[in-house]
Design a protein around this motif. Structure first.
Motif, PDB file in Angstrom:
ATOM      1  N   UNK A  29      88.850  -9.956  24.594  1.00  0.00           N
ATOM      2  CA  UNK A  29      90.214  -9.823  24.052  1.00  0.00           C
ATOM      3  C   UNK A  29      90.905 -11.161  23.833  1.00  0.00           C
ATOM      4  N   UNK A  30      90.152 -12.277  23.922  1.00  0.00           N
ATOM      5  CA  UNK A  30      90.749 -13.606  23.769  1.00  0.00           C
ATOM      6  C   UNK A  30      90.530 -14.134  22.350  1.00  0.00           C
ATOM      7  N   UNK A  31      91.588 -14.702  21.764  1.00  0.00           N
ATOM      8  CA  UNK A  31      91.540 -15.210  20.394  1.00  0.00           C
ATOM      9  C   UNK A  31      92.160 -16.602  20.329  1.00  0.00           C
ATOM     10  N   UNK A  32      91.790 -17.343  19.295  1.00  0.00           N
ATOM     11  CA  UNK A  32      92.448 -18.609  18.992  1.00  0.00           C
ATOM     12  C   UNK A  32      93.117 -18.515  17.632  1.00  0.00           C
ATOM     13  N   UNK A  33      94.097 -19.389  17.423  1.00  0.00           N
ATOM     14  CA  UNK A  33      94.755 -19.457  16.122  1.00  0.00           C
ATOM     15  C   UNK A  33      95.165 -20.893  15.847  1.00  0.00           C
ATOM     16  N   UNK A  53      87.996 -14.865  17.188  1.00  0.00           N
ATOM     17  CA  UNK A  53      87.666 -14.579  18.571  1.00  0.00           C
ATOM     18  C   UNK A  53      87.242 -15.860  19.279  1.00  0.00           C
ATOM     19  N   UNK A  54      87.724 -16.049  20.508  1.00  0.00           N
ATOM     20  CA  UNK A  54      87.401 -17.258  21.261  1.00  0.00           C
ATOM     21  C   UNK A  54      85.970 -17.222  21.796  1.00  0.00           C
ATOM     22  N   UNK A  99      87.101 -23.651  17.615  1.00  0.00           N
ATOM     23  CA  UNK A  99      88.011 -22.513  17.718  1.00  0.00           C
ATOM     24  C   UNK A  99      87.319 -21.278  18.287  1.00  0.00           C
ATOM     25  N   UNK A 100      86.007 -21.314  18.384  1.00  0.00           N
ATOM     26  CA  UNK A 100      85.238 -20.220  18.953  1.00  0.00           C
ATOM     27  C   UNK A 100      84.025 -20.801  19.646  1.00  0.00           C
TER      28      UNK A 100
END
Length: 625
Positions: free
Chosen positions: A17-21, A28-29, A81-82
């Motif tokens: 459930x972890x993401x980057x922006x 998704x991270x 970013x991932x």
């Protein structure tokens, strides 16, 4: 509301459930998890990955170090970013992570490590593979990972996972702090159940910052650039991490300032950009290194100034030369007593370009003409190295690169890390896109190339990905070929056989070591490794691991094999024998020095001569204060 899960199950759900922006781009991270299972993680994280397999893709590794390399390759191709997570059992599975963790941290690339650990409750003590430390009951072999991790925690109670996991995500997504992150997971705690707050599993987006420049630092930077007559940009890996290539091109075009690149920064400008002057430092081009010697201002952008870049502090020799360091990390921004411009590379370049444009600043036309003509002369030297007048003879290593250069386009990715190839590539390779040139030279880890190619291909399945591997590197870590075959990951391996450690052999000769212990040969009567080359068939070894192999004996056959491999939709290896390790590979010699200390006293003539040359080079070293 709470949900009862094991610690391992909770961690897998949390990671999914972890993401980057950044710049409006959300992804998704933790894209997947790599794993090799043993008693330290099979019932915990192994079971959790089965339980939540729909939420977390899984890759089966064959070597723990190479799993980290694959994750790092994926992270670099994903612009940090991932990344991937890596889980191992306790004992050797965990300690095998150390080299990969060091590589990730040295190169500022994120990877999440989840090694199993000994029982937190100590009910079974010592367990299989436990290192007992008489003076400290809370130590395990996982503590080896502390100095090579940017964040380390041991989750000894279920509820401790919540702050540990959040801190881990913070560090993974911090552009300054990122690197290897380790959460050591005791095997009993992994399987323990706990009532978790549902908020822990809610989607969470971590914003990757682009800090701007301080106005005072920016004003000082503008003054320094305007005062310089012979400025030179040194572009490092931070340009790529920031996706600042277009900003760098705009800066160079507006000012006319030439751009040299480190190994990590190569490709910041296309090879045919007018301001690109190639690699800088010990493995750099004559054009870039001569500009570096006469520069009065060196503008470092996202570089750590390693000894290869500075030629062990002998390269930048201009009278009164100063350094302006645009870097997101204050630590690197202050190196070489430079003027710091602490900011994200793209933000800083945009601000610097705008300010200089407002002053109408541009270097003298004569300077542009000078480096443009030098660049053209170097390109002619590259053409000569690549050229093969006799296509039916065994190729040199430079001609191998020339054959590949003639085939690829901007969609190909070239991966390398160690041996003689990094030097040849830095001097000769013509980077056609921002991410074509993938050299891991911060740690220069033999064995990186094949697993990293898998990671890159997973991040960019539409790209053609080449792992360029020498025989020494191949013998270190070919294991993930099995993974590529298993999952149908269509990487291309270009395996160059020169029967030894060609790079270190040449270095050994230059420092009086007489190439001792660097060739793959039979033992001679005098006990040295100077007999006939060993009858090692690496192509047969590759084939035994399930990969298709194309053998090439001549330049003509090599060209045909490379073209066939590039068209293939399955994992494919091109095998070619070049010069043996005791001959040169063909490219121009080093254009700048590298400090490898030579024996101060010796009786053998080679070492005595090498020491005399060493002392002459050392005398040119400068401390930039």
């Amino acid at each position: 509301m709470t949900t009862r899960l094991t610690v391992a199950q909770a961690l897998v759900r949390f990671l999914a459930a972890q993401y980057t922006e950044r710049d409006g781009e959300r992804q998704r991270l933790i894209g997947a998890t790599w794993g090799i299972f043993g008693h330290g993680n099979v019932a915990g994280l192994g079971q959790a990955l089965v339980e939540y397999g729909d939420d977390m893709p899984f890759h089966q590794g064959r070597n723990e170090q190479s799993m980290v390399h694959a994750a790092v390759g994926y992270a670099r191709q994903s612009n940090r970013l991932s990344t991937h997570a890596v889980t191992t059992s306790i004992g050797p599975g965990a300690t095998n992570l150390v080299t990969g963790a060091a590589l990730a941290t040295v190169n500022h690339l994120p990877v999440l490590l989840l090694p199993g650990d000994i029982f937190a409750t100590r009910v079974a003590d010592p367990v299989l593979q436990q290192l007992e430390v008489p003076y400290a009951g809370d130590l395990s072999v996982n503590d080896c990972l502390r100095p090579v991790s940017r964040y380390f925690d041991r989750v000894t109670r279920p509820e401790a996972l919540i702050p540990a996991a959040l801190q881990a995500m913070r560090v993974l997504t911090d552009p300054v702090e990122t690197g290897a992150v380790t959460l050591a997971m005791p095997q009993d705690v992994q399987a323990e159940a706990y009532d978790w707050p549902d908020e822990f599993f809610a989607e969470r987006t971590w914003t990757v910052r682009r800090p701007g420049a301080d106005p005072a630092e920016l004003a000082e930077a503008v003054r320094a650039v305007r005062a310089a007559r012979r400025p030179l940009v040194v572009a490092g890996g931070g340009v790529h991490h920031s996706r600042a290539e277009e900003a760098l091109a705009a800066f160079a075009e507006a000012t006319g300032i030439p751009v040299a690149s480190t190994q990590a920064g190569k490709g910041s400008l296309r090879h045919d950009h007018p301001q690109d002057v190639g690699g800088v430092g010990h493995t750099g081009t004559a054009t870039a290194d001569e500009l570096a010697r006469t520069a009065d201002l060196v503008i470092g952008v996202g570089t750590r100034y390693t000894d290869f870049t500075t030629a062990s502090n002998t390269l930048f020799q201009g009278d009164g030369v100063r350094f302006l360091n645009l870097n997101i990390a204050s630590f690197d921004g202050h190196k070489l007593a430079g003027l710091p411009l602490v900011a994200d590379a793209r933000s800083g370049l945009d601000a610097l370009t705008e300010a200089l444009r407002s002053h109408g600043h541009r270097v003298a036309d004569a300077y542009v003409t000078e480096y443009g003509e030098d660049k053209e002369r170097w390109e002619q030297r590259v053409d000569a190295c690549y050229e093969a007048d006799e296509p039916d003879v065994r190729p040199t290593q430079s001609q191998v690169l020339g054959a590949l250069d003639a085939l690829v386009d901007e969609s190909d990715v070239i991966i390398n890390a160690a041996g003689s190839l990094p030097g040849d590539l830095h001097k000769l390779w013509r980077a056609r896109s921002r991410d074509q040139y993938h050299l891991e030279y911060g740690y220069s880890c033999m064995g990186y190339e094949i697993p990293a190619a898998i990671g890159v291909k997973l991040a960019a399945p539409e790209r053609t990905v080449w792992a360029l591997v020498g025989d020494g590197t191949y013998l270190m870590m070919p294991t993930e070929i099995v993974t590529a075959v298993q999952e149908g990951i269509a990487i291309k391996v270009l395996l160059v056989q020169n029967h030894g450690y060609a790079s270190i052999g040449g270095l050994s000769e230059s420092v009086g070591g007489e190439r001792f212990g660097t060739a793959y040969r039979y033992t001679a009567d005098d006990g040295t490794f100077t007999g006939a080359p060993l009858p090692v068939d690496l192509a047969a070894n590759v084939a035994s691991l399930g990969m298709r192999v194309l053998r090439a004996k001549t330049v003509r056959e090599l060209r045909e094999a490379l073209a066939e491999a590039r068209r293939a939709d399955t994992p494919t290896c091109v095998y070619v024998e070049t010069e043996t390790a005791d001959t040169v590979s063909g490219p121009p010699p080093a254009q700048a020095w590298w400090d490898v200390p030579v024996a101060e006293t010796a009786t053998r003539p080679s070492a005595v001569k090498a020491r005399e040359l060493y002392e002459r080079h050392v005398s040119t070293r400068r401390r930039h204060l």
